[in-house]
Design a protein around this motif. Structure first.
Motif, PDB file in Angstrom:
ATOM      1  N   PRO A 228      21.327  -1.431   6.250  1.00 17.47           N
ATOM      2  CA  PRO A 228      21.419  -2.974   6.081  1.00 17.47           C
ATOM      3  C   PRO A 228      21.239  -3.632   7.331  1.00 17.47           C
ATOM      4  O   PRO A 228      22.222  -3.063   8.288  1.00 17.47           O
ATOM      5  CB  PRO A 228      22.273  -3.267   5.188  1.00 17.47           C
ATOM      6  N   GLU A 229      20.665  -4.701   7.648  1.00 18.14           N
ATOM      7  CA  GLU A 229      20.703  -5.259   8.885  1.00 18.14           C
ATOM      8  C   GLU A 229      21.145  -6.718   8.775  1.00 18.14           C
ATOM      9  O   GLU A 229      20.814  -7.424   7.749  1.00 18.14           O
ATOM     10  CB  GLU A 229      19.130  -5.207   9.520  1.00 18.14           C
ATOM     11  N   VAL A 230      21.678  -7.364   9.835  1.00 15.24           N
ATOM     12  CA  VAL A 230      22.001  -8.657   9.867  1.00 15.24           C
ATOM     13  C   VAL A 230      20.929  -9.704  10.585  1.00 15.24           C
ATOM     14  O   VAL A 230      20.468  -9.187  11.473  1.00 15.24           O
ATOM     15  CB  VAL A 230      23.400  -9.104  10.351  1.00 15.24           C
ATOM     16  N   ILE A 231      20.351 -10.606   9.879  1.00 13.00           N
ATOM     17  CA  ILE A 231      19.257 -11.475  10.438  1.00 13.00           C
ATOM     18  C   ILE A 231      19.716 -12.974  10.536  1.00 13.00           C
ATOM     19  O   ILE A 231      20.458 -13.280   9.230  1.00 13.00           O
ATOM     20  CB  ILE A 231      17.721 -11.100   9.868  1.00 13.00           C
ATOM     21  N   THR A 232      19.074 -13.885  11.255  1.00  8.95           N
ATOM     22  CA  THR A 232      19.529 -15.190  11.293  1.00  8.95           C
ATOM     23  C   THR A 232      17.976 -15.896  11.153  1.00  8.95           C
ATOM     24  O   THR A 232      17.103 -15.807  11.795  1.00  8.95           O
ATOM     25  CB  THR A 232      20.027 -15.736  12.607  1.00  8.95           C
ATOM     26  N   ALA A 233      17.903 -17.071  10.181  1.00  9.13           N
ATOM     27  CA  ALA A 233      16.896 -17.806   9.869  1.00  9.13           C
ATOM     28  C   ALA A 233      16.610 -18.890  11.092  1.00  9.13           C
ATOM     29  O   ALA A 233      17.618 -19.485  11.632  1.00  9.13           O
ATOM     30  CB  ALA A 233      17.062 -18.689   8.594  1.00  9.13           C
ATOM     31  N   GLN A 234      15.443 -18.828  11.740  1.00  6.80           N
ATOM     32  CA  GLN A 234      15.250 -19.739  12.642  1.00  6.80           C
ATOM     33  C   GLN A 234      14.987 -20.938  12.280  1.00  6.80           C
ATOM     34  O   GLN A 234      15.134 -22.229  13.156  1.00  6.80           O
ATOM     35  CB  GLN A 234      13.801 -19.198  13.520  1.00  6.80           C
ATOM     36  N   ALA A 235      14.268 -21.270  11.197  1.00  7.70           N
ATOM     37  CA  ALA A 235      13.973 -22.678  10.727  1.00  7.70           C
ATOM     38  C   ALA A 235      14.142 -22.528   9.013  1.00  7.70           C
ATOM     39  O   ALA A 235      14.630 -21.598   8.463  1.00  7.70           O
ATOM     40  CB  ALA A 235      12.728 -22.919  10.679  1.00  7.70           C
ATOM     41  N   ASP A 236      13.977 -23.591   8.415  1.00  8.77           N
ATOM     42  CA  ASP A 236      14.321 -23.606   6.904  1.00  8.77           C
ATOM     43  C   ASP A 236      13.135 -22.497   6.253  1.00  8.77           C
ATOM     44  O   ASP A 236      11.948 -22.616   6.630  1.00  8.77           O
ATOM     45  CB  ASP A 236      14.053 -25.018   6.380  1.00  8.77           C
ATOM     46  N   THR A 237      13.686 -21.697   5.478  1.00 14.35           N
ATOM     47  CA  THR A 237      12.873 -20.415   5.035  1.00 14.35           C
ATOM     48  C   THR A 237      12.694 -20.446   3.530  1.00 14.35           C
ATOM     49  O   THR A 237      13.558 -20.439   2.999  1.00 14.35           O
ATOM     50  CB  THR A 237      13.507 -19.063   5.695  1.00 14.35           C
ATOM     51  N   THR A 238      11.245 -20.217   3.150  1.00 15.06           N
ATOM     52  CA  THR A 238      11.023 -20.207   1.729  1.00 15.06           C
ATOM     53  C   THR A 238      11.443 -18.663   1.337  1.00 15.06           C
ATOM     54  O   THR A 238      11.248 -17.647   1.934  1.00 15.06           O
ATOM     55  CB  THR A 238       9.607 -20.359   1.478  1.00 15.06           C
ATOM     56  N   VAL A 239      12.076 -18.880   0.155  1.00  9.77           N
ATOM     57  CA  VAL A 239      12.413 -17.614  -0.635  1.00  9.77           C
ATOM     58  C   VAL A 239      11.625 -17.788  -1.941  1.00  9.77           C
ATOM     59  O   VAL A 239      11.207 -18.345  -2.578  1.00  9.77           O
ATOM     60  CB  VAL A 239      14.012 -17.426  -0.971  1.00  9.77           C
ATOM     61  N   LYS A 240      10.954 -16.294  -2.112  1.00 11.06           N
ATOM     62  CA  LYS A 240       9.964 -16.081  -3.399  1.00 11.06           C
ATOM     63  C   LYS A 240      10.659 -15.000  -4.174  1.00 11.06           C
ATOM     64  O   LYS A 240      11.345 -14.393  -3.550  1.00 11.06           O
ATOM     65  CB  LYS A 240       8.557 -15.895  -2.759  1.00 11.06           C
TER      66      LYS A 240
END
Length: 863
Positions: free
Chosen positions: A502-514
């Motif tokens: 598992p890795e930690v990531i950060t959204a750069q902008a509002d991000t769509t989830v599908k």
């Protein structure tokens, strides 16, 4: 005189795994049981039966479905009819259509008659019946079937319970029901144990007591007395046998009382009020005229204001009142019962024909898409407009079908017109999936985290009256109650299958989830940090409100993916390289340039957008796998600073890598590394490897899995290498192979190098803290030496003078030979001859080598 109920639906009423028992047969396992008398009485009256082996199993717990069958069959014997749509319209979410037909019918009957209401639409048929729930069911049966309102009666007489643990019942309804049983003498224990389960024998005793109370004649109301006197004169327990349930907890006197005969129903006892028998239409001239209407031809009508609404054709259980005569609604006529059915919000109600005014024109229901369902509070009303006038009022929890949500109201269909019910008068059963009808913001741990898309279907875990919540892996998400309905649709959120990394990531902008299907279920707000659970070939997988959400990793950045101070396996390296390529498609490219002997992919990752390119590789030798960590950490650091436009060391990373790209091959010998890291059982050819190695200790292994030293398999003075034992055959090191490029690993590097115009090549080995360079006529070439010197300056490693006369067949020599470009071999860490370099040296290794790739890229940009 005792009443004999007579045969009902079937010979057996309480036991359901039997073939039938003769009426004169005896139950073989009840003799001496506390509840023998009650069981025998019900058995003799054909109210209960035994199993096919002649047993009754009095001490076994009774389930909720068994109670439904018992009471359902019983009230059918009292003349109640099964709902006509019992097999086509399920009343309980967990007793679906096409399930057990009898349970479906009887549960529908008990639901409509108000005896079994379930928990927010669920019967929980296989659960054991608790004593507190049993009390409620018996009190409801007394009220609805026999017209005996025990709760109203004990309150009217001021009866106070003496049960010491009544507070353990979960709510006021259960406490009142238990008190009513005590008042009526159906139970006389001091401790009721509300949450304990009910045995089959106990239930028989409870039912016998209830049926005895149902037969008692009325008497005039009693004058007011002290509380004790009221209890002594009004408690039905003084007029009849004490209940036999819980006998093991009674005193000797109480046990003796259990065996006392039941007194005659002709005795004078306290009044138990009789409930009205439903809508009784008087014999009037108006009625005669009304009955002349041919209702079979009436399709639409208005309903007289004030008309009682009943739950079923039995016309016993009044569940509402029609309030508005101006509405014209479709009706259905039941000719056999001379009753009319009207529908509101998908719920059927039954009315007497004299309350129906045929309409001049037919009201055809408008076609509307049902969004889902909501459940009303106990008391509710449907109005003709938001904040409008009442159409009908209801007095029990009702499931309504919703066609639209507007202005904090749910819209339901009533014929051609719409009715409205305030959101505040409804709730959603969180055991069902929830569907959002409009985009709705949600929070994580109290902070705004994103938005759920209209049409998203999710599974909530709770409701606090204003917000629904979902708790996943210790983290709580919440969203407001408006704009949601219950649905039978699947959420589409599949189970998350996490990777080992598992890795930690950060959204750069509002991000769509599908969803995996591509359907949008929501968005994640910019700057939200989440855990990347897994990846596909084209997307990242996160845990989104309890399921797998798919996101474009190009919308995210990382902080720290590689942990360089531990073994990096081939599988972990493969996963992390794929993550980097998905995170940063704008400046990375991932290629599998070939496969090892055992089929493990050999990966190359480009970092940077520069047209000029250099090559770096590692782990050519199996035991030197710590060199993989050096390159993986470079990838981690360089991509981190590239995307942020920041410096690493003294280098402006983006500027450097926009001029020269670096191709990293972090593991040239994946089979050999896997062998050294994980042992013989990790590879397919373990018997061959053991024979080649001459030992089970593979820590010293350098070759590929066939015993060929890859760094002696390149076509650079290969033929000059003299084979001497023990390295003239496959061995753990130094065997050069049967020909240059005999191995798939060396072939993969050869083909990749020849296909690219690389400006330089740096290959990492261990150990010794030295740098090898130079080949043949290129040994003293100035630009080759300049690169070597720059690397030596930052690492502090010694530069080994070129020796053109010494054959090597190494990758660095071959590269210089064919490309006429600088190349070097960097040997990291302090010298180790018989095994991998210790990770205790990692800080020193990384400190010395962290900018080597940028040095190579910068030097290449000048050419």
């Amino acid at each position: 005189m005792k009443r004999k109920w007579g045969p009902l639906i079937a010979a057996g009423m309480l036991c359901f795994s039997f073939s039938g028992s003769p009426a004169d047969a005896a139950l073989v396992d009840i003799a001496g049981n506390t509840h023998e008398k009650a069981i025998k009485q019900l058995y003799e009256q054909d109210i209960i039966g035994g199993y096919s082996d002649g047993t009754y199993k009095p001490d076994a717990n009774i389930t909720r479905s068994q109670v439904v069958r018992l009471l359902g069959r019983f009230i059918v014997g009292q003349g109640y009819e099964i709902p006509e749509d019992a097999l086509t319209d399920d009343r309980f979410e967990d007793v679906p259509i096409k399930s057990d037909e009898e349970l479906l019918q009887l549960s529908a009957l008990l639901y409509e008659e108000g005896i079994f209401q379930g928990a927010s639409g669920y019967l929980n048929p296989n659960n054991k019946m608790q004593r507190q729930h049993m009390a409620v069911v018996i009190v409801r049966m007394m009220h609805d079937v026999f017209g005996r309102d025990l709760i109203a009666d004990y309150k009217h007489r001021g009866f106070k319970t003496s049960i010491t643990d009544i507070h353990k019942a979960i709510d006021n309804e259960k406490q009142e029901a238990i008190t009513a049983l005590e008042y009526a003498g159906i139970t006389m224990v001091k401790q009721f144990n509300p949450t304990d389960t009910v045995t089959r024998g106990q239930f028989a005793s409870f039912l016998v007591r209830a049926l005895q109370v149902a037969q008692i004649e009325k008497e005039p109301d009693l004058p007011s007395e002290s509380n004790r006197q009221k209890k002594e004169s009004s408690s039905l327990a003084d007029k009849q046998e004490i209940s036999s349930e819980g006998l093991e907890n009674k005193t000797e006197a109480e046990q003796a009382e259990v065996q006392a005969p039941v007194q005659s129903s002709e005795q004078q006892v306290a009044e138990i009020p009789v409930k009205g028998e439903g809508s009784q239409i008087p014999e009037t001239e108006d009625e005669k005229v009304e009955q002349e209407v041919d209702f079979s031809k009436v399709k639409s009508a208005s309903i007289v204001a004030g008309t009682p609404l009943y739950a079923s054709r039995n016309m016993k259980n009044q569940v509402g009142v029609w309030q508005n005569e101006s509405f014209v609604v479709p009706i259905t006529y039941l000719a056999d019962k001379h009753l009319v059915i009207v529908s509101a919000g998908g719920k059927k109600y039954y009315v007497a024909p004299d309350a129906v005014i045929p309409a001049a024109e037919e009201s055809v229901p408008g076609k509307s898409t049902v969004l889902g369902a909501v459940r009303t509070e106990q008391a509710f009303q449907i109005v003709d407009a938001p904040n409008g006038k009442a159409i009908l009022t209801g007095n029990r929890v009702t499931k309504l079908q919703v066609v639209e949500i507007t202005d904090k109201y749910y819209k339901v269909k009533l014929g051609q017109k719409d009715g409205y019910i305030a959101v505040s008068q409804t709730y959603i059963n969180t055991r069902k999936n929830i569907k959002l009808t409009e985009a709705t913001a949600f929070s994580a741990e109290g902070k705004a985290a994103g938005e759920l898309a209209a049409g998203a279907v999710i599974k909530a875990s709770g409701f606090d009256g204003a917000h629904y919540k979902i708790t996943v892996s210790g983290k709580t998400y919440t969203f407001p109650r408006q704009a949601v309905v219950e649905t039978d649709e699947a959420s589409g959120l599949t189970t998350v299958v996490p990777s080992k990394y598992p890795e930690v990531i950060t959204a750069q902008a509002d991000t769509t989830v599908k969803l995996s299907t591509g359907k949008v279920v929501g968005t994640i707000k910019a700057n939200t940090t989440i855990e990347l659970k897994n990846i596909t070939a084209s997307a990242g997988i996160i845990e989104f409100l309890g399921g797998a959400g798919y996101v474009d990793l190009g919308d995210f950045t990382h902080t720290d993916i590689v942990n360089p101070a531990k073994n990096v396996t081939h599988l972990e390296m493969e996963y992390q390289l794929k993550v980097f390529s998905l995170l940063y498609p704008e400046f990375t490219e991932l290629k599998a340039i070939g496969k090892s002997v055992e089929g493990r992919p050999i990966y190359a990752l480009r970092v940077g957008n520069g047209k000029k390119e250099i090559l770096m590789d590692a782990s050519m030798h199996a035991r030197e796998y710590m060199t993989t960590n050096v390159l993986m950490e470079m990838i981690d650091q360089y991509s981190y600073h590239y995307i942020r436009g920041s410096k690493f060391g003294s280098y402006q990373v983006k500027n450097v890598l926009d001029q020269t790209s670096i191709w990293f091959i972090p593991m040239m010998n994946p089979d050999g590394v896997t062998l050294v890291q994980n042992g013989l059982n990790a590879v397919a050819n373990k018997d061959v490897v053991r024979k080649i190695n001459g030992s089970s200790n593979v820590a010293r292994w350098k070759a590929n899995i066939r015993g060929v030293d890859l760094n002696r398999n390149f076509d650079a003075t290969w033929s000059s290498i003299i084979l001497t034992p023990p390295y003239n055959v496959p061995a753990f090191k130094n065997y050069k192979g049967i020909a240059p490029f005999s191995e798939p690993e060396s072939q993969a590097l050869r083909d990749f190098v020849l296909a690219k115009p690389f400006k330089s090549y740096i290959t990492y080995h261990s150990s010794g803290q030295i740098i090898y360079w130079g080949y043949d006529s290129m040994s003293n070439h100035t630009r080759n030496y300049n690169l070597v010197k720059s690397v030596a300056n930052v690492t502090g490693y010694s530069v080994v003078p070129p020796n053109p006369k010494k054959p090597t067949a190494a990758s660095e020599s071959w590269f210089t030979k064919v490309k006429k470009m600088p190349a070097m071999t960097v040997e990291i860490a302090k010298y180790s001859n018989e095994g991998p370099v210790s990770f205790s040296q990692w800080d020193d290794v990384w400190r010395r080598n962290q900018t080597v790739g940028l040095i190579g890229a910068t030097e290449a940009s000048k050419r």
